[in-house]
Design a protein around this motif. Structure first.
Motif, PDB file in Angstrom:
ATOM      1  N   LEU A 262       0.841  -1.200   0.000  1.00 23.37           N
ATOM      2  CA  LEU A 262       0.000   0.000   0.000  1.00 23.37           C
ATOM      3  C   LEU A 262       0.874   1.247   0.000  1.00 23.37           C
ATOM      4  O   LEU A 262       0.611   2.214  -0.739  1.00 23.37           O
ATOM      5  CB  LEU A 262      -0.871  -0.012   1.257  1.00 23.37           C
ATOM      6  CG  LEU A 262      -2.056   0.938   1.271  1.00 23.37           C
ATOM      7  CD1 LEU A 262      -3.098   0.495   0.267  1.00 23.37           C
ATOM      8  CD2 LEU A 262      -2.671   1.002   2.664  1.00 23.37           C
ATOM      9  N   LEU A 263       1.936   1.217   0.801  1.00 27.94           N
ATOM     10  CA  LEU A 263       2.845   2.363   0.862  1.00 27.94           C
ATOM     11  C   LEU A 263       3.506   2.587  -0.491  1.00 27.94           C
ATOM     12  O   LEU A 263       3.592   3.720  -0.972  1.00 27.94           O
ATOM     13  CB  LEU A 263       3.907   2.125   1.946  1.00 27.94           C
ATOM     14  CG  LEU A 263       4.992   3.196   2.099  1.00 27.94           C
ATOM     15  CD1 LEU A 263       4.391   4.569   2.300  1.00 27.94           C
ATOM     16  CD2 LEU A 263       5.922   2.854   3.253  1.00 27.94           C
ATOM     17  N   ALA A 264       3.907   1.481  -1.140  1.00 30.90           N
ATOM     18  CA  ALA A 264       4.535   1.595  -2.462  1.00 30.90           C
ATOM     19  C   ALA A 264       3.582   2.252  -3.452  1.00 30.90           C
ATOM     20  O   ALA A 264       3.962   3.173  -4.182  1.00 30.90           O
ATOM     21  CB  ALA A 264       4.960   0.218  -2.957  1.00 30.90           C
TER      22      ALA A 264
ATOM     23  N   SER B  84       0.852   4.092  -2.783  1.00 22.81           N
ATOM     24  CA  SER B  84       0.530   5.470  -2.374  1.00 22.81           C
ATOM     25  C   SER B  84       1.631   6.426  -2.808  1.00 22.81           C
ATOM     26  O   SER B  84       1.366   7.520  -3.316  1.00 22.81           O
ATOM     27  CB  SER B  84       0.395   5.584  -0.854  1.00 22.81           C
ATOM     28  OG  SER B  84      -0.738   4.922  -0.402  1.00 22.81           O
ATOM     29  N   LEU B  85       2.877   5.994  -2.601  1.00 24.03           N
ATOM     30  CA  LEU B  85       4.032   6.823  -2.975  1.00 24.03           C
ATOM     31  C   LEU B  85       4.037   7.057  -4.478  1.00 24.03           C
ATOM     32  O   LEU B  85       4.207   8.186  -4.944  1.00 24.03           O
ATOM     33  CB  LEU B  85       5.323   6.105  -2.600  1.00 24.03           C
ATOM     34  CG  LEU B  85       5.944   6.455  -1.266  1.00 24.03           C
ATOM     35  CD1 LEU B  85       7.079   5.498  -0.974  1.00 24.03           C
ATOM     36  CD2 LEU B  85       6.457   7.882  -1.281  1.00 24.03           C
ATOM     37  N   GLN B  86       3.824   5.961  -5.231  1.00 23.59           N
ATOM     38  CA  GLN B  86       3.853   6.045  -6.684  1.00 23.59           C
ATOM     39  C   GLN B  86       2.783   7.022  -7.175  1.00 23.59           C
ATOM     40  O   GLN B  86       3.055   7.914  -7.978  1.00 23.59           O
ATOM     41  CB  GLN B  86       3.593   4.644  -7.245  1.00 23.59           C
ATOM     42  CG  GLN B  86       3.990   4.480  -8.686  1.00 23.59           C
ATOM     43  CD  GLN B  86       5.478   4.710  -8.887  1.00 23.59           C
ATOM     44  OE1 GLN B  86       6.289   4.067  -8.245  1.00 23.59           O
ATOM     45  NE2 GLN B  86       5.842   5.641  -9.751  1.00 23.59           N
ATOM     46  N   GLN B  87       1.578   6.843  -6.637  1.00 21.93           N
ATOM     47  CA  GLN B  87       0.442   7.700  -6.999  1.00 21.93           C
ATOM     48  C   GLN B  87       0.740   9.157  -6.678  1.00 21.93           C
ATOM     49  O   GLN B  87       0.532  10.051  -7.501  1.00 21.93           O
ATOM     50  CB  GLN B  87      -0.800   7.285  -6.192  1.00 21.93           C
ATOM     51  CG  GLN B  87      -1.440   6.025  -6.668  1.00 21.93           C
ATOM     52  CD  GLN B  87      -2.452   6.289  -7.744  1.00 21.93           C
ATOM     53  OE1 GLN B  87      -3.226   7.238  -7.641  1.00 21.93           O
ATOM     54  NE2 GLN B  87      -2.425   5.508  -8.799  1.00 21.93           N
ATOM     55  N   ALA B  88       1.235   9.395  -5.461  1.00 21.98           N
ATOM     56  CA  ALA B  88       1.475  10.773  -5.026  1.00 21.98           C
ATOM     57  C   ALA B  88       2.558  11.421  -5.879  1.00 21.98           C
ATOM     58  O   ALA B  88       2.421  12.564  -6.316  1.00 21.98           O
ATOM     59  CB  ALA B  88       1.863  10.799  -3.550  1.00 21.98           C
TER      60      ALA B  88
ATOM     61  N   LEU C 177      -1.043   9.056   1.454  1.00 23.91           N
ATOM     62  CA  LEU C 177       0.398   8.837   1.638  1.00 23.91           C
ATOM     63  C   LEU C 177       0.770   8.951   3.113  1.00 23.91           C
ATOM     64  O   LEU C 177       1.516   8.124   3.644  1.00 23.91           O
ATOM     65  CB  LEU C 177       1.188   9.844   0.800  1.00 23.91           C
ATOM     66  CG  LEU C 177       2.705   9.808   0.972  1.00 23.91           C
ATOM     67  CD1 LEU C 177       3.261   8.430   0.634  1.00 23.91           C
ATOM     68  CD2 LEU C 177       3.378  10.870   0.110  1.00 23.91           C
TER      69      LEU C 177
ATOM     70  N   ALA D 247      -0.371   5.910   4.865  1.00 22.51           N
ATOM     71  CA  ALA D 247       0.455   4.745   4.520  1.00 22.51           C
ATOM     72  C   ALA D 247       1.808   4.804   5.229  1.00 22.51           C
ATOM     73  O   ALA D 247       2.318   3.775   5.674  1.00 22.51           O
ATOM     74  CB  ALA D 247       0.659   4.666   3.013  1.00 22.51           C
TER      75      ALA D 247
ATOM     76  N   ALA E 151       9.347   3.867  -3.709  1.00 20.99           N
ATOM     77  CA  ALA E 151       8.146   3.154  -4.155  1.00 20.99           C
ATOM     78  C   ALA E 151       8.529   1.899  -4.933  1.00 20.99           C
ATOM     79  O   ALA E 151       7.991   0.821  -4.688  1.00 20.99           O
ATOM     80  CB  ALA E 151       7.278   4.074  -5.014  1.00 20.99           C
TER      81      ALA E 151
ATOM     82  N   LEU F 154      10.245  -0.799  -2.695  1.00 23.14           N
ATOM     83  CA  LEU F 154       9.247  -1.466  -1.863  1.00 23.14           C
ATOM     84  C   LEU F 154       8.483  -2.494  -2.688  1.00 23.14           C
ATOM     85  O   LEU F 154       8.295  -3.635  -2.263  1.00 23.14           O
ATOM     86  CB  LEU F 154       8.248  -0.441  -1.330  1.00 23.14           C
ATOM     87  CG  LEU F 154       8.491   0.129   0.051  1.00 23.14           C
ATOM     88  CD1 LEU F 154       7.513   1.248   0.314  1.00 23.14           C
ATOM     89  CD2 LEU F 154       8.326  -0.957   1.106  1.00 23.14           C
ATOM     90  N   GLN F 155       8.058  -2.062  -3.874  1.00 18.78           N
ATOM     91  CA  GLN F 155       7.265  -2.929  -4.744  1.00 18.78           C
ATOM     92  C   GLN F 155       8.065  -4.190  -5.091  1.00 18.78           C
ATOM     93  O   GLN F 155       7.574  -5.308  -4.965  1.00 18.78           O
ATOM     94  CB  GLN F 155       6.916  -2.144  -6.019  1.00 18.78           C
ATOM     95  CG  GLN F 155       5.800  -2.765  -6.815  1.00 18.78           C
ATOM     96  CD  GLN F 155       4.502  -2.762  -6.047  1.00 18.78           C
ATOM     97  OE1 GLN F 155       4.070  -1.719  -5.564  1.00 18.78           O
ATOM     98  NE2 GLN F 155       3.884  -3.925  -5.889  1.00 18.78           N
TER      99      GLN F 155
END
Lengths: 200, 200
Positions: free
Chosen positions: A41-43, A45-49, B9, B12, B43, B46-47
């Motif tokens: 989820l963090l990955a 969220s970061l990507q999206q942001a 974010l 997360a 990101a 992490l992924q």
């Protein structure tokens, strides 16, 4: 010592402010051992942001919309404009809860030595807004840059430009924090508090 | 207060250990304002890690390889096996630098109240390894679980099984840390240090 992907993750986590090698390792282990869902989820969220969050076309705060929700809120006083250095400052003022005007975010302060000039802070756009007449007009510009050397210099610079356009310019008060004890306040703040004393 | 993606974010980031609402906000602002490249890298790291990092088929430590680099290292002593609770423990022992055998990672300790039994800790696989003869045989099993109630119970359980297979079982020493001052050591540790005293 760890395998390459884990080493990469630990190195990447160290980019976070306040996270050193030990904390980064603890975070990596925690995410991989205990909470992979949160890590995924963090990955994302970061990507999206990173991909979608840009600056509001009007106040320059961080938002994924073209114009942020503060600027489009018709219940706010559009004749008041508060200049701050960062989006976090907007949040701090909103949490205080007694200001209902709009904001303008500089994303920094004037710093010739770092090559940060008026254009980088969007001061030309601020000038246009201050020059607007009628419905769009700004009645009062509240300068809330930080009380540091650079923040004060930026405040002076903005104040001069705004006064030239006939807009009232104010600066937020600086002095002893409410609830603070004089004993623990630094000398600079105390000196400022005495110089800026008001009639009771 | 912030726009939805930024709020996501911040939420997360709070999954990270030791990160509260204020730190998460500071991290989000830092990544979006100052270092988007690092945010993108974090990101993707992490992924990648979430997708590819699994457990070593032999020692169960975290790795993206089938068998980790420690287990495939022919220069290590394959007749020594050290049982630890977490992959971070492996790193701590490797950093100490005087152990050159192999590891077995439990990923926890026996905890009936949380439903963690021998199978969850891979103890059947550990049993198979201890039962192997000849080249593959384990000469000594060093139990380095944490000196907590659960860690000790797990150590006892493993020791009994290993002894039944004729393998020498040892436990790492517990006592006053090197460089520690007696004045600041807790009573439990001191009592243990006295009970486990050795002849000079």
């Amino acid at each position: 010592m760890f395998s390459p992907l884990i080493e990469d993750l630990i190195r990447a986590l160290r980019c976070l402010p306040g996270v050193g090698p030990k904390s980064a390792q603890r975070m990596a282990m925690y995410l991989l051992e205990k909470d992979r869902d949160a890590a995924g989820l963090l990955a994302s969220s970061l990507q999206q942001a990173v991909e979608k969050v840009g600056r509001c076309g009007q106040c320059r705060t961080l938002t994924e919309q073209d114009i942020c929700s503060l600027c489009t809120n018709t219940r706010r006083d559009h004749s008041l404009l508060c200049v701050v250095e960062t989006p976090a400052d907007v949040l701090a003022i909103e949490q205080a809860g007694n200001y209902h005007g709009l904001y303008f975010v500089l994303h920094g302060h004037l710093s010739p030595i770092d090559g940060v000039g008026p254009a980088d802070l969007g001061l030309d756009r601020l000038g246009e807004r201050l020059g607007a007449q009628g419905e769009e007009g700004i009645r009062e510009l509240i300068v809330a840059t930080n009380p540091t050397v650079e923040g004060e210099a930026t405040a002076q610079f903005i104040a001069e430009r705004a006064r030239a356009k006939g807009v009232t310019v104010t600066r937020i008060a600086h002095g002893v924090p409410i609830g603070g004890e004089l004993e623990y306040i630094d000398g600079g703040t105390l000196a400022h508090a005495f110089n800026s004393r008001t009639v009771l």
